[in-house]
Design a protein around this motif. Sequence first.
Motif, mmCIF file in Angstrom:
data_model
loop_
_atom_site.group_PDB
_atom_site.id
_atom_site.type_symbol
_atom_site.label_atom_id
_atom_site.label_comp_id
_atom_site.label_asym_id
_atom_site.label_seq_id
_atom_site.Cartn_x
_atom_site.Cartn_y
_atom_site.Cartn_z
ATOM 1 N N LEU A 287 0.840 -1.190 0.000
ATOM 2 C CA LEU A 287 0.000 0.000 0.000
ATOM 3 C C LEU A 287 0.878 1.243 0.000
ATOM 4 N N LYS A 288 0.631 2.121 -0.946
ATOM 5 C CA LYS A 288 1.435 3.334 -1.071
ATOM 6 C C LYS A 288 1.287 4.200 0.182
ATOM 7 N N ASN A 289 2.388 4.801 0.582
ATOM 8 C CA ASN A 289 2.440 5.718 1.731
ATOM 9 C C ASN A 289 2.209 5.022 3.070
ATOM 10 N N ARG A 290 2.254 3.698 3.071
ATOM 11 C CA ARG A 290 2.177 2.972 4.337
ATOM 12 C C ARG A 290 3.582 2.480 4.686
ATOM 13 N N MET A 291 4.061 2.880 5.849
ATOM 14 C CA MET A 291 5.400 2.488 6.250
ATOM 15 C C MET A 291 5.436 0.996 6.542
ATOM 16 N N LEU A 292 6.364 0.293 5.904
ATOM 17 C CA LEU A 292 6.496 -1.140 6.123
ATOM 18 C C LEU A 292 7.271 -1.404 7.409
ATOM 19 N N SER A 293 6.901 -2.484 8.079
ATOM 20 C CA SER A 293 7.625 -2.889 9.282
ATOM 21 C C SER A 293 8.990 -3.449 8.893
ATOM 22 N N PRO A 294 9.937 -3.475 9.825
ATOM 23 C CA PRO A 294 11.232 -4.085 9.521
ATOM 24 C C PRO A 294 11.113 -5.537 9.068
ATOM 25 N N THR A 295 10.152 -6.280 9.635
ATOM 26 C CA THR A 295 10.012 -7.683 9.239
ATOM 27 C C THR A 295 9.471 -7.795 7.814
ATOM 28 N N ALA A 296 8.557 -6.898 7.434
ATOM 29 C CA ALA A 296 8.056 -6.908 6.061
ATOM 30 C C ALA A 296 9.172 -6.570 5.081
ATOM 31 N N LYS A 297 10.023 -5.624 5.455
ATOM 32 C CA LYS A 297 11.159 -5.275 4.602
ATOM 33 C C LYS A 297 12.122 -6.453 4.472
ATOM 34 N N LEU A 298 12.331 -7.181 5.579
ATOM 35 C CA LEU A 298 13.180 -8.374 5.522
ATOM 36 C C LEU A 298 12.602 -9.406 4.557
ATOM 37 N N PHE A 299 11.281 -9.580 4.615
ATOM 38 C CA PHE A 299 10.647 -10.568 3.740
ATOM 39 C C PHE A 299 10.810 -10.178 2.277
ATOM 40 N N ILE A 300 10.609 -8.910 1.964
ATOM 41 C CA ILE A 300 10.728 -8.459 0.577
ATOM 42 C C ILE A 300 12.162 -8.622 0.081
ATOM 43 N N GLU A 301 13.127 -8.303 0.921
ATOM 44 C CA GLU A 301 14.520 -8.474 0.524
ATOM 45 C C GLU A 301 14.844 -9.943 0.285
ATOM 46 N N SER A 302 14.314 -10.814 1.134
ATOM 47 C CA SER A 302 14.521 -12.248 0.940
ATOM 48 C C SER A 302 13.835 -12.723 -0.335
ATOM 49 N N ALA A 303 12.661 -12.163 -0.638
ATOM 50 C CA ALA A 303 11.956 -12.519 -1.878
ATOM 51 C C ALA A 303 12.795 -12.148 -3.093
ATOM 52 N N ARG A 304 13.467 -11.004 -3.039
ATOM 53 C CA ARG A 304 14.341 -10.605 -4.153
ATOM 54 C C ARG A 304 15.473 -11.612 -4.325
ATOM 55 N N GLU A 305 16.026 -12.064 -3.210
ATOM 56 C CA GLU A 305 17.133 -13.014 -3.272
ATOM 57 C C GLU A 305 16.679 -14.360 -3.835
ATOM 58 N N VAL A 306 15.516 -14.828 -3.407
ATOM 59 C CA VAL A 306 15.020 -16.118 -3.887
ATOM 60 C C VAL A 306 14.682 -16.040 -5.370
ATOM 61 N N ALA A 307 14.082 -14.913 -5.797
ATOM 62 C CA ALA A 307 13.749 -14.744 -7.216
ATOM 63 C C ALA A 307 15.009 -14.837 -8.068
ATOM 64 N N GLY A 308 16.061 -14.210 -7.603
ATOM 65 C CA GLY A 308 17.397 -14.309 -8.186
ATOM 66 C C GLY A 308 17.429 -14.434 -9.688
ATOM 67 N N PRO A 309 18.076 -15.502 -10.190
ATOM 68 C CA PRO A 309 18.262 -15.663 -11.634
ATOM 69 C C PRO A 309 16.977 -15.866 -12.412
#
Length: 325
Positions: A287-309
């Motif tokens: 959701l735009k303009n909604r601050m994400l929690s640190p855990t949500a940010k961790l999940f998104i970063e992990s999702a980027r890593e898993v998506a990888g190649p």
Amino acid sequence: MHWTDRIGRRLNPHDLHIFMAVVEQGNMARAADSLAISRPVVSRTIADLEHALGVRLLDRSPQGVEPTVYGRALLKRSVAVFDELKQSVRDIESLGDPNSGEVRIGCTEPMAAGFVAAVIDRLSRQYPQLVYQLELCTTPAQQFHVLRERKCDLVIARMWTPAVEPDMEVEVLFDDQVFVVAGRRSKWLDRRKLALADLVDEHWLLAPVDNDPGSPVFEIFRTLGLAVPRARVLSYSLNVRASLLATGRFLAIIPASVLRFGAAPSVLVVLPCALPPSAQPVAVTTLKNRMLSPTAKLFIESAREVAGPSAKVRPRATVKRRAKR
């Protein structure tokens, strides 16, 4: 009326909490019981809110109460207020210890069985105490709803169209296509080449959404000039599909991400069936303009890593693509 007179001094979270309970219960007496307070307190609180705001918030009738257009507006923002308060508490906890946090994920059944499960597996190895709450939401309308109602921090799903809702932030993680699959006892396994038209009269396992225009399966059949076949079984459950595919009598269309990231049953075999280009972006939506929690940010970063190649970046003007690594 000035802000500090109308709102700052006369409106507080306790009043909003009572108002939300009344709307949820549809009755002041039931709201009072659910909050363990007296009915006069509830009635007085609603009256004070209406006086402070200068509008009627509830329509009363012998059957109960319904929010007016003003009441719905206040309810919408009240939900956001309490969500932000809850989120601030989780943020404070997560800043001290990421393991104590929780992330709420909206996703489809195929994403839950494949990509999302792979992300959880990866992140849980680093943060074993993190809690993951999954909300299954199949259509874009359901996905936007869980975000707008603050039921989920983020949604991971395939995008049906390149258009993006104005109140949403979208980041594409990778492109996903689909395959026609059968069980190992299927009569079609001996064929080296198949056309989808050859299979339309077979016993199909489909999801209810596959009949909706814009859905991946619907668009595949439409592109080939075919109608979506009448499904013998309609279900979102991948377990149901796997069990019936194992009999060899059924066919299904499964996203490649389920086979790539999930623990796909050994009974599934991809058939050599030529399909039109069906790749659709899998994206994380917030959701735009909604601050994400640190855990949500961790999940998104992990999702980027898993998506990888598996990510294949193609230009789209309306969405944000993850950076190549």
